[in-house]
Design a protein around this motif. Structure first.
Motif, PDB file in Angstrom:
ATOM      1  N   ARG A 597      36.359  47.502  43.645  1.00 48.86           N
ATOM      2  CA  ARG A 597      37.599  46.761  43.842  1.00 48.86           C
ATOM      3  C   ARG A 597      37.755  46.441  45.317  1.00 48.86           C
ATOM      4  O   ARG A 597      37.484  47.266  46.183  1.00 48.86           O
ATOM      5  CB  ARG A 597      38.791  47.600  43.364  1.00 48.86           C
ATOM      6  CG  ARG A 597      40.147  46.920  43.569  1.00 48.86           C
ATOM      7  CD  ARG A 597      41.278  47.833  43.152  1.00 48.86           C
ATOM      8  NE  ARG A 597      42.554  47.202  43.397  1.00 48.86           N
ATOM      9  CZ  ARG A 597      43.499  47.009  42.473  1.00 48.86           C
ATOM     10  NH1 ARG A 597      43.278  47.396  41.240  1.00 48.86           N
ATOM     11  NH2 ARG A 597      44.643  46.446  42.784  1.00 48.86           N
ATOM     12  N   ILE A 598      38.220  45.228  45.607  1.00 46.08           N
ATOM     13  CA  ILE A 598      38.483  44.807  46.985  1.00 46.08           C
ATOM     14  C   ILE A 598      39.931  44.355  47.069  1.00 46.08           C
ATOM     15  O   ILE A 598      40.355  43.455  46.339  1.00 46.08           O
ATOM     16  CB  ILE A 598      37.551  43.669  47.418  1.00 46.08           C
ATOM     17  CG1 ILE A 598      36.091  44.094  47.329  1.00 46.08           C
ATOM     18  CG2 ILE A 598      37.871  43.207  48.826  1.00 46.08           C
ATOM     19  CD1 ILE A 598      35.112  42.996  47.657  1.00 46.08           C
ATOM     20  N   CYS A 620      37.436  32.528  41.440  1.00 43.31           N
ATOM     21  CA  CYS A 620      37.338  33.749  40.646  1.00 43.31           C
ATOM     22  C   CYS A 620      37.240  33.425  39.172  1.00 43.31           C
ATOM     23  O   CYS A 620      37.502  32.302  38.728  1.00 43.31           O
ATOM     24  CB  CYS A 620      38.565  34.641  40.882  1.00 43.31           C
ATOM     25  SG  CYS A 620      38.703  35.234  42.566  1.00 43.31           S
ATOM     26  N   TYR A 626      35.362  38.654  41.051  1.00 41.91           N
ATOM     27  CA  TYR A 626      34.595  37.828  41.980  1.00 41.91           C
ATOM     28  C   TYR A 626      33.171  38.371  42.026  1.00 41.91           C
ATOM     29  O   TYR A 626      32.955  39.589  42.105  1.00 41.91           O
ATOM     30  CB  TYR A 626      35.230  37.869  43.382  1.00 41.91           C
ATOM     31  CG  TYR A 626      34.757  36.776  44.316  1.00 41.91           C
ATOM     32  CD1 TYR A 626      35.439  35.567  44.398  1.00 41.91           C
ATOM     33  CD2 TYR A 626      33.617  36.956  45.088  1.00 41.91           C
ATOM     34  CE1 TYR A 626      35.006  34.566  45.252  1.00 41.91           C
ATOM     35  CE2 TYR A 626      33.166  35.961  45.930  1.00 41.91           C
ATOM     36  CZ  TYR A 626      33.875  34.752  46.016  1.00 41.91           C
ATOM     37  OH  TYR A 626      33.442  33.765  46.865  1.00 41.91           O
ATOM     38  N   TYR A 633      33.145  42.204  41.172  1.00 43.74           N
ATOM     39  CA  TYR A 633      34.147  42.999  41.878  1.00 43.74           C
ATOM     40  C   TYR A 633      35.530  42.515  41.494  1.00 43.74           C
ATOM     41  O   TYR A 633      35.755  41.312  41.346  1.00 43.74           O
ATOM     42  CB  TYR A 633      33.974  42.876  43.399  1.00 43.74           C
ATOM     43  CG  TYR A 633      32.724  43.523  43.918  1.00 43.74           C
ATOM     44  CD1 TYR A 633      32.724  44.870  44.295  1.00 43.74           C
ATOM     45  CD2 TYR A 633      31.536  42.804  44.044  1.00 43.74           C
ATOM     46  CE1 TYR A 633      31.576  45.464  44.776  1.00 43.74           C
ATOM     47  CE2 TYR A 633      30.386  43.401  44.507  1.00 43.74           C
ATOM     48  CZ  TYR A 633      30.403  44.737  44.890  1.00 43.74           C
ATOM     49  OH  TYR A 633      29.273  45.344  45.350  1.00 43.74           O
ATOM     50  N   LEU A 635      39.027  41.568  42.493  1.00 44.80           N
ATOM     51  CA  LEU A 635      39.592  41.072  43.741  1.00 44.80           C
ATOM     52  C   LEU A 635      41.106  41.001  43.620  1.00 44.80           C
ATOM     53  O   LEU A 635      41.641  40.351  42.731  1.00 44.80           O
ATOM     54  CB  LEU A 635      39.020  39.677  44.063  1.00 44.80           C
ATOM     55  CG  LEU A 635      39.474  39.041  45.371  1.00 44.80           C
ATOM     56  CD1 LEU A 635      39.044  39.893  46.551  1.00 44.80           C
ATOM     57  CD2 LEU A 635      38.888  37.638  45.501  1.00 44.80           C
ATOM     58  N   LEU A 755      33.745  38.599  52.217  1.00 44.64           N
ATOM     59  CA  LEU A 755      34.082  39.653  51.269  1.00 44.64           C
ATOM     60  C   LEU A 755      33.024  40.742  51.259  1.00 44.64           C
ATOM     61  O   LEU A 755      33.342  41.935  51.132  1.00 44.64           O
ATOM     62  CB  LEU A 755      34.260  39.062  49.866  1.00 44.64           C
ATOM     63  CG  LEU A 755      35.418  38.074  49.712  1.00 44.64           C
ATOM     64  CD1 LEU A 755      35.486  37.549  48.286  1.00 44.64           C
ATOM     65  CD2 LEU A 755      36.747  38.745  50.073  1.00 44.64           C
TER      66      LEU A 755
END
Length: 1437
Positions: A597-598, A620, A626, A633, A635, A755
């Motif tokens: 997770r970001i 996305c 993403y 991931y 986002l 990212l």
């Protein structure tokens, strides 16, 4: 008379013949008359060459030797001397004698057979090769001596020395000698040569003989008489020089010196030489082991040595040397003896310290006892030879042990007796000390603080004075006083804790009013622990104020149990059980799903953040995923466009932990916004544990304005961006390098690289573990607070051990360092429980501000204060929150024999019954309880979970509404999508900096999957909450300080299992107006989704629009709105009528049952709130802070609304719905303070002053910038009071202060010295002057600037900034402030006497100079800062 022919024309030569009585023993007696000694002393005057024994009895061989040469005279040699006229002359000396044969004892036969008288008168002497005579030892050993012949073998005599022995000669008659001399003189006179009579041996002379000799001389034509002593070397040279003067008439006449006068001179000369020689010896000889041979060799060339040896001889010099060495040895021995004797008492102390062991032993037995001691050889040495001072031990300096034979000496015995007496005296003094202490402990007259002068007569008797000095008793008394004072203070502190309910009911602040202090005094006045400090009123008042500060500002530092506050123990206990960071990182990297997770913050002004967020979302997938390098991931974006100090724009929230930030700008203004926002964000986390925002990875991106192709502007923005990036230490991307443009020109590859970089930084910064808190927070089902009392007699480790040993235990990431997460089976389901372990004083601050599903409250059954704190805590807890009461006992209840413990247990159980809580006991002796004992409590918590959360949400929304003075006119003011409309002023309200739960400074989020906004609580028909979109935001005010106290943000703690969605058909009509839970593309934005300004703010709402709206801080920009749909019905708690709603405005006319508003436990339990009557008796705050003005307003506001749950009327605009007004009135808290007005003095109740309580400008002039009253007070204090202990801390007499101000008001020329006011009265009156100013001396407008300047870390820069702010003061404030600070600096220089350091002075003075508003959290948390600022000014004056 014919003169002898001179041999040297330059030096006259004289031949002198020495004659006198000679012959056999019969004729001269047993000894001679001293002719030889006379000649010896004159020819060889040195003492070493002088011989007393010159025998006239010779063997035939000696008589025939070359020295005697068969003659009856001796040639003594020649002498060169300087006479009195300094003219040298040479003299040949011969002695006429008669040698006796040692065989026949008759005169030896010689060539001249004449009698001695005729031989002695011969003037022509001849003897070929005759040698010079030295001494008797020379005879027969001539070759060993100097061989000097008589010149030419002959001499012509120029004069005679006629010797007369005046001593008492053995076997000799003086008259016979005198007759012989008379005959001899007659023969000599015939030669016509000069004759001098020489009296020999005058040192042994007989007075009559001397007199007769002088008579003889007078009878012979006045012969010259010289009194001599060859042994003493007196007048020897005088005799010969007198004869020379007679021989040579050209020479001056010699003065004849009497014998005793000459002897005195000679003695003085010898004494002076001796002194110099002894000085020389003492300088050279330092060691008693020196030898004469070595020392004499060293002294050989010294004139002091030569002179003394010449006069007294080598033997006497050696004798003096030996005497000096002996003296050194004795001194050395004496030093050693003193050293041994000095060590002896220490040896006694070490070996025989017990009086009982030696009390009746003699010295001999003590010696035997000493030899048996293990450490005997450490102190003593037994010598083989004795005594010790006659052995070589005296030179053994390395061995300092005491010779044991020293014990047999008298001094050693005396020391032993002294040691014995000392032990006896010490025993007696110890008995006296013990008796004195017992007197102190048992005497009822000795109370804390009683002076020695008052106590002495009660506890002293004659025996005490006999054995110990009064100073010792005073020292014991002072120590005893210190002990009983400390004990009394501890007991008084415990008393204050036992009255915890009173302190919390009074709602005290940092400066309590006189009325509230009076109440405390009245309530506690009859307590014995209060009376115990009667003589220490200042300390007692200080303890009360300290306790009030603790109640008002509870921290680990202000806790009475500090440094063993229960919060510190719990934090240490939990932190010690954390897994190591390296292990945690490895574990999280392998197992934590949140690593994928970001969380990204997008910061940009004027829509830049929102636009870029939409562009990224367009890249996305549908579920906000993403793809980076083939991996998916999650986002989460948080666009921010407003003031980051507001909770809605905070970088970090309980549900959002940022991993990076994209900073966008396209102008100087937007770049400045980015810089200011980053700095504000970093400042907000300084000093917090979660301060990783300081190191948050940043990327600065320049985006193009639409249609702007100006190269010059672009180049300038790039340069500025690069400079800012360098300052912020972040990555800079411009359109040329990154290829990122605005709008549709975004480069997907570059976004992926950004990212990816953030993902790497996230891993490197170890933020994985912290992001897990997002999931933890969302999945927590219950929040329980466990309260423990600081200082209770139990171990926190034992109580918390079952929790910390639980297999489901782990530290909470979303709470504080005092929280843990548990997974418990409650009913059929497992529940995740966040358990906060806190002290009571930390729990007080979260009762109303934080969602808590239940409390587990511990108390000690044998401590009153513990149960009192529990009662005070429960008073303010809502009655819907389950309570588990836990009593801690010493053992089983059945075996309790303590009445207090039984009483406490009974009361705790009754409280639990009255509030429908749970009660249990845990023996401290068996602390291994299990969490299962709380199962019933947890079950009750689960049952009431929904209503607790609903009530908490309702209360907080209403509270947020009540603090709103005005709303923005923007239709999108509440939305994070359009938060750029918020004001960015520095006066923006900041979140409170102090909270035991730091993460709760922002609003918790709804779970991610709750994107639908229409919801109701399941399982509860009493309350129904409908969420619809609304516009609501507080307008910030730019006010003059003190600022309005910020309200805590709204908390929504709603978990997955608590919400059920309304049926689809019931919500179709409303969903059209709801905002989407996800970010919408720009082109999909529809302004019609938001209410118009008039609908949202001004327009009176009808029944179905009676809603409250609060912006949520989630990443999706949701807004939670709550509507009250309760019908009109009276509840039983006296809170007025509930609002009602038109059921036709809701779905299908559904009717809702009524639930009364929760009340506090104080209303349900008779044992709680026993001091509730004081709650509404006083105005909130202190006299100094509020005065009667505010109290009057509050009295007017609360008129007609009495009781614990009374409400304040809420005035609304005309036409507003009365039902909504009733709801707001029951929820709203009025926090707006009246505009500051001149504060009335507490001392001036009977006269109006034109000087005190008026603006500062009214009492100063340009010529007199300092108020004359302040000037007079400071001059008086500096002249008489700088050494006064506790100045400015010890209060002055109120009536005297009033009298001083009144007199000065009437006469500004008042002389304080003449009026004899005390220093504390003058100091108090001066402080009162500043307290009564309408505005504080440090203006409110400057206080914020001072705090900002104080935040600077560099000391020099900080001081410079503070001084710059000081220069901005109004001129009159600046001059007075500088004058007062200078005075305080001078007072601090005397801190060793007055005990007032700069820190103490700043503590006493900063509230007077700054007068902060303690009703605001900002001022509360800045208390230490204010004090430190004043302290710095005092130090740097």
């Amino acid at each position: 008379m014919m003169m002898a022919r001179k041999q040297d024309v330059r030096i006259p030569t004289y031949n002198i013949s020495v004659v006198g009585l000679s012959g056999t023993e019969k004729e001269k007696g047993q000894c001679g008359i001293g002719k030889s000694c006379l000649c010896n002393r004159f020819v060889r005057p040195s003492a070493d060459e002088f011989h007393l024994d010159h025998t006239s009895v010779l063997s035939t061989s000696d008589f025939g030797g070359r020295v005697v040469n068969n003659d009856h005279f001796l040639y003594w040699g020649e002498v060169v001397r300087s006479l009195e006229d300094c003219v040298e002359c040479k003299m040949h000396v011969v002695e006429q004698t008669e040698f006796i044969d040692d065989q026949t004892f008759q005169p030896h036969r010689s060539t001249a057979l004449q009698p001695y008288i005729k031989r002695a008168a011969a003037t022509k002497l001849a003897s070929a090769e005759k040698l010079m005579y030295f001494c008797t030892d020379q005879l027969g050993l001539e070759q060993d001596f100097e061989q000097k012949q008589m010149p030419d073998g002959k001499l012509l005599v120029d004069g005679f020395l006629l010797c007369i022995d005046v001593s008492r000669g053995m076997n000799r008659n003086f008259d016979d000698q005198l007759k012989f001399v008379s005959n001899l003189y007659n023969q000599l006179a015939k030669t016509k040569k000069p004759i001098v009579v020489v009296l020999t041996k005058c040192d042994e002379g007989v007075e009559r003989y001397i007199r007769d000799a002088h008579t003889f001389a007078l009878s012979k034509k006045n012969l010259q008489v010289v009194e001599t002593s060859a042994r003493s070397n007196v007048n020897i040279d005088l005799a010969f020089s007198t004869l020379v003067q007679l021989i040579d008439k050209s020479r001056g006449k010699t003065k004849i010196i009497p014998y005793f006068e000459a002897l005195k001179q000679q003695s003085q000369q010898i004494a002076a030489a001796k002194d110099k020689y002894e000085w020389l010896v003492s300088r050279i000889v330092k060691n008693h082991n020196e030898t004469w041979s070595n020392v004499s060799r060293k002294m050989q060339s010294s004139p002091e040595y030569q002179d003394y040896v010449y006069l007294e001889g080598t033997q006497k010099a050696k004798k003096l040397f030996l005497q000096h060495v002996h003296r050194l040895k004795q001194e050395h021995i004496e030093r050693r003896r003193k050293m041994y004797l000095a060590m002896l008492p220490q040896a006694f102390e070490a070996l025989i310290p017990d009086l009982d062991e030696i009390d009746h032993l003699s010295c001999i037995k003590v010696e035997k006892l000493l030899e048996t001691k293990p450490d005997f050889l450490k102190w003593f040495i037994v010598l083989e030879e004795t005594p010790w001072d006659a052995t070589s031990h005296i030179d053994n300096t390395e061995n300092e042990r005491i010779p044991f034979d020293l014990m047999e000496t008298q001094p050693a015995e005396q020391l032993y007796e002294a040691h014995l007496e000392k032990l006896r005296n010490e025993r007696k003094r110890a008995e006296m000390r013990r008796a004195f202490k017992e007197n102190l402990e048992t005497s009822p007259f000795i109370t804390p603080g009683k002076p020695w002068e008052e106590a002495r007569s009660f506890i002293m008797n004659e025996d005490f004075y006999m054995w110990l000095e009064e100073s010792i008793y005073m020292d014991i008394y002072s120590k005893h006083q210190k002990q009983i004072i400390e004990k009394a203070k501890e007991e008084f502190q415990e008393l204050l804790l036992e009255y915890s309910e009173l302190f919390y009911e009074l709602e005290l602040d940092a400066k309590p009013s006189k009325e509230k202090m009076g109440v405390i005094q009245d309530v506690l006045g009859e307590e014995q622990r209060f009376k115990a400090l009667q003589k220490l009123q200042a300390e007692r008042d200080a303890l009360i104020l300290k306790h009030i500060h603790f109640v008002y500002h509870p921290t680990k530092e202000t806790c009475p149990s500090c440094p063993v506050c229960i919060d510190s123990k719990i934090e240490h206990l939990i932190s010690s059980r954390f897994i190591r960071p390296s292990e945690r990182n490895q574990k999280n990297l392998l197992s934590d799903s949140n690593i994928d997770r970001i969380n990204l913050v997008i910061l940009g002004k004027d829509g830049l953040a929102r636009e870029l967020a939409n562009e990224i979302r367009a890249l996305c997938t549908n579920d906000d995923k993403y793809v980076i390098e083939g991996k998916m991931y999650e986002l989460s974006l948080r666009p921010i466009e407003g003031n980051v100090r507001l909770p809605v724009n905070s970088f970090q929230t309980p549900t959002f932990q940022p991993h990076g930030c994209l900073c966008l700008y396209n102008s100087k203004e937007s770049l400045s916004y980015v810089v200011e926002s980053i700095e504000k964000s970093r400042e907000s986390t300084i000093g917090r544990r979660d301060n990783h925002l300081v190191h948050l990875p940043l990327t600065l991106i320049l985006v193009n304005k639409r249609g702007d192709t100006s190269g010059e502007t672009l180049h300038s923005l790039i340069q500025q961006g690069q400079q800012i990036a360098s300052k912020l230490q972040c990555v800079f991307l411009d359109p040329a390098s990154a290829g990122i443009g605005y709008g549709r020109n975004i480069n997907e590859k570059q976004i992926s690289q950004v990212l990816k970089g953030l993902l790497d930084s996230k891993r490197n910064l170890n933020l994985v573990s912290s992001t897990s808190s997002i999931k933890d927070l969302a999945d927590v089902d219950l929040r329980i607070v466990m309260c423990l009392m600081c200082g209770d007699p139990f171990s926190a480790d034992d109580i918390l051990l079952p929790i910390l040993q639980s297999q489901t235990y782990r530290p909470s990431q979303c709470g504080s360092s005092s929280s843990v997460l548990l997974e418990l089976s409650i009913g059929p389901h497992k529940r995740r429980v966040e358990l906060s372990l806190l002290s009571y004083h930390s729990s007080f601050s979260i009762r109303k501000s934080r969602l808590v599903h239940g409390y587990i409250v511990f108390y000690s059954a044998k401590r009153k204060a513990s149960l009192a704190m529990l009662r005070a805590f429960l008073c303010e807890v809502q009655d819907i929150i389950p309570i588990q009461v836990v009593a801690l006992t010493d053992g089983s209840i059945d075996i309790l024999d303590n009445d207090l413990s039984r009483e406490q247990l009974t009361e705790g159980e009754e409280i639990a019954q009255e509030i429908d809580g749970k009660f249990t006991t845990i023996p401290c002796s068996q602390p291994q309880h299990k969490l299962e004992i709380f199962h019933s409590f947890f079950k009750d918590v689960v049952e009431k979970k929904n209503i607790i959360e609903a009530t908490h949400m309702y209360d907080n929304v209403a509270e947020a509404c009540s603090t709103t003075e005005e709303v923005f006119n923007s239709p999108r003011a509440g939305s994070p999508l359009c938060n750029s409309n918020l004001q960015d002023s520095e006066e923006d309200i900041e979140p409170p900096t102090y909270s035991p739960f730091r993460e709760d400074t922002s609003m918790p989020a709804l779970p991610k999957d709750h994107s639908k906004l229409s919801m109701e609580l399941e399982g509860n028909d009493g309350l129904s909450f409908i969420s619809v979109m609304s516009t609501f935001e507080s307008k910030l005010n730019n006010k003059v300080p003190p600022p309005v106290k910020p309200k805590p943000p709204v908390h929504f703690d709603i978990t997955k299992g608590d919400l059920s969605y309304l049926e689809q058909g019931h919500r179709d009509g409303q969903r059209k107006s709801m905002s989407s839970s996800s970010w919408l593309p720009t082109d999909c934005f529809d302004p019609s989704d938001y209410a118009e300004p008039m609908d949202a703010v001004v327009k009176p709402r009808n029944e179905e629009e009676n809603i409250y709206s609060v912006p949520h801080d989630s990443t999706q920009g949701k807004i939670i709105t709550i509507r009250n749909i309760n019908k009109t019905q009276s509840n039983g708690s006296g809170n007025g009528s509930d609002s009602e709603m038109d059921t036709s405005s809701l779905e299908r006319g559904r009717k809702v049952s009524v639930v009364s508003k929760p009340v506090l436990y104080r209303t349900r339990c008779t044992r709680l709130g026993r001091f509730a009557s004081y709650r509404t008796s006083f105005s909130v705050g202190s006299d100094d802070e509020l005065g009667p003005i505010r109290k009057k307003e509050e009295d007017q506001a609360s008129q007609g609304y009495k009781g614990d749950n009374a409400v304040i009327p809420y005035e609304t605009a005309d036409g507003e719905d009365p039902r909504r007004r009733n709801i707001l009135r029951s929820l709203r808290r009025t926090t707006k303070k009246p505009k500051p007005k001149p504060r009335p003095s507490i001392t001036k109740t009977t006269w109006e002053s034109n000087y005190f309580g008026v603006p500062l400008t009214n009492v100063v002039t340009p010529e007199k910038p300092i108020p004359i009253f302040i000037e007079r007070c400071i001059e008086y204090i500096e002249a008489t009071g700088l050494s006064t202990e506790g100045i400015y801390r010890v209060s002055g007499n109120k009536s005297e202060m009033e009298s001083l101000q009144r007199q000065f008001d009437q006469d500004h020329g008042l002389d304080l010295a003449e009026k004899d006011f005390t220093v504390n009265t003058v100091a108090g009156a001066m402080k009162s002057f500043f307290s009564e100013l309408p505005e504080p001396l440090v203006p409110y407008t400057m206080q914020v600037d001072l705090v900002e300047a104080h935040k600077i870390n560099d000391r020099e820069q900080k001081l410079h900034a503070l001084k710059e702010v000081l220069r901005k003061f109004p001129k009159e404030n600046y001059e007075v402030f500088k004058y007062v600070i200078g005075h305080l600096n001078k007072v601090s220089h005397n801190h060793r006497v007055n005990l007032m350091t700069s820190e103490n002075l700043s503590i006493c003075f900063w509230p007077t100079l700054m007068r902060p508003d303690f009703s605001t959290m900002d001022a509360l948390t800045a208390t230490r800062t204010y004090q430190t600022i004043i302290e710095l000014f005092i130090q740097q004056c």
